[in-house]
Design an enzyme around this catalytic site. Structure first.
Site, PDB file in Angstrom:
ATOM      1  N   ASP A  34       0.874  -1.163   0.000  1.00 37.31           N
ATOM      2  CA  ASP A  34       0.000   0.000   0.000  1.00 37.31           C
ATOM      3  C   ASP A  34       0.918   1.221   0.000  1.00 37.31           C
ATOM      4  O   ASP A  34       2.106   1.109   0.292  1.00 37.31           O
ATOM      5  CB  ASP A  34      -0.888  -0.037   1.248  1.00 37.31           C
ATOM      6  CG  ASP A  34      -1.799   1.167   1.363  1.00 37.31           C
ATOM      7  OD1 ASP A  34      -2.364   1.591   0.338  1.00 37.31           O
ATOM      8  OD2 ASP A  34      -1.929   1.703   2.479  1.00 37.31           O
ATOM      9  N   ASP A  75       0.037   5.128   1.111  1.00 37.89           N
ATOM     10  CA  ASP A  75      -0.089   6.092   2.210  1.00 37.89           C
ATOM     11  C   ASP A  75      -0.042   5.383   3.559  1.00 37.89           C
ATOM     12  O   ASP A  75      -0.838   4.502   3.848  1.00 37.89           O
ATOM     13  CB  ASP A  75      -1.376   6.899   2.065  1.00 37.89           C
ATOM     14  CG  ASP A  75      -1.412   7.695   0.772  1.00 37.89           C
ATOM     15  OD1 ASP A  75      -0.378   8.281   0.408  1.00 37.89           O
ATOM     16  OD2 ASP A  75      -2.470   7.722   0.109  1.00 37.89           O
TER      17      ASP A  75
END
Length: 189
Positions: A8, A10
Site C-alpha cells: 500500500d 499512504d
C-alpha cells in the site's frame, strides 16, 4: 526468494496526511526508514508492486497527473538506490463507485498478474495499514501483513484476518532479513 511483495502507499511508503491527500511532490514524505527497508526487501522478492487507492482524484482534490508525478518522484528516489518498484497500480475511483480495482476488490492484483504472469499470489505478501488492504490480500489469496498502529479503529477486525503485525515496514524488513540470515546459517551448518 519470495514471489511478490504488494505494498500500500499512504502510511506504508509515505507519511499519511490525516483527513487529506498527498496532492504534490512537496507533500510526499517517505516514512522513517522506508528507503532502508527497500534495500533489505528488494533482494528478497522477485517483484515489488505498489497498489494504492487514490480517491482524491475521484473527489477532484488532485488530478491523475499529480498522482503520477508523485509516483515518478518516488520511483526516481528508489531507482537512485537501485530498489525500484516493478509496477504501480492506482485506483482513482470513489469508494461509492464500488469499482473492481478499488481495494478490497482484487482488480489491481489481477492487473499485476496480467502484466507479470509469473506472479504467484500464494507465495506473495501484501503489506498495508488499513482493513481494506488486509481484505484485498485475503480476497486474492495473498498473505496479509499489517503495519502501523494498534490503535487503528479497525484493529480487531484486522487481527481477525492476519496474525502478522509490525510497527513499520522497516521492522517487517528487519524480520524478513533476519529470517533469511538464519536460513543461510542453517544451510551452512
Amino acid at each position: 526468494m519470495m514471489n511478490t511483495l504488494f505494498l500500500d502507499r499512504d502510511g506504508i511508503v509515505n507519511v499519511q496526511i490525516v483527513g487529506g491527500y498527498v496532492e504534490s511532490v512537496e507533500q510526499f514524505v517517505f516514512v522513517d526508514h522506508f528507503l532502508d527497508a527497500m534495500k533489505m526487501l528488494r533482494p528478497l522478492f522477485k517483484h515489488i508492486i505498489l497498489v494504492t487507492n487514490q480517491q482524491g482524484v475521484g473527489k477532484k482534490i488532485c488530478t491523475q497527473a499529480q498522482v503520477d508525478a508523485v509516483h515518478s518522484y518516488m520511483q526516481m528516489r528508489l531507482l537512485a538506490q537501485h530498489t525500484p518498484m516493478d509496477a504501480i497500480y492506482c485506483c482513482p475511483h470513489l469508494a461509492a463507485e464500488n469499482c473492481s480495482c478499488r481495494k478490497p476488490q482484487i482488480g489491481m492484483a489481477l492487473q499485476a498478474k496480467n502484466d507479470f504472469p509469473d506472479i504467484d499470489f500464494r507465495n506473495s505478501i501484501m503489506v498495508g495499514d488499513a482493513l481494506s488492504d488486509m481484505q484485498f490480500a485475503q480476497n486474492a489469496g495473498i498473505l496479509p501483513v499489517h503495519v502501523g498502529t494498534i490503535c487503528h479503529p479497525e484493529f480487531d477486525e484486522i487481527l481477525s484476518i492476519t496474525k502478522y503485525h509490525f510497527d513499520s515496514l522497516y521492522d517487517f524488513a528487519k524480520y524478513l532479513d533476519e529470517k533469511r540470515r538464519r536460513g543461510e546459517e542453517e544451510k551452512r551448518n
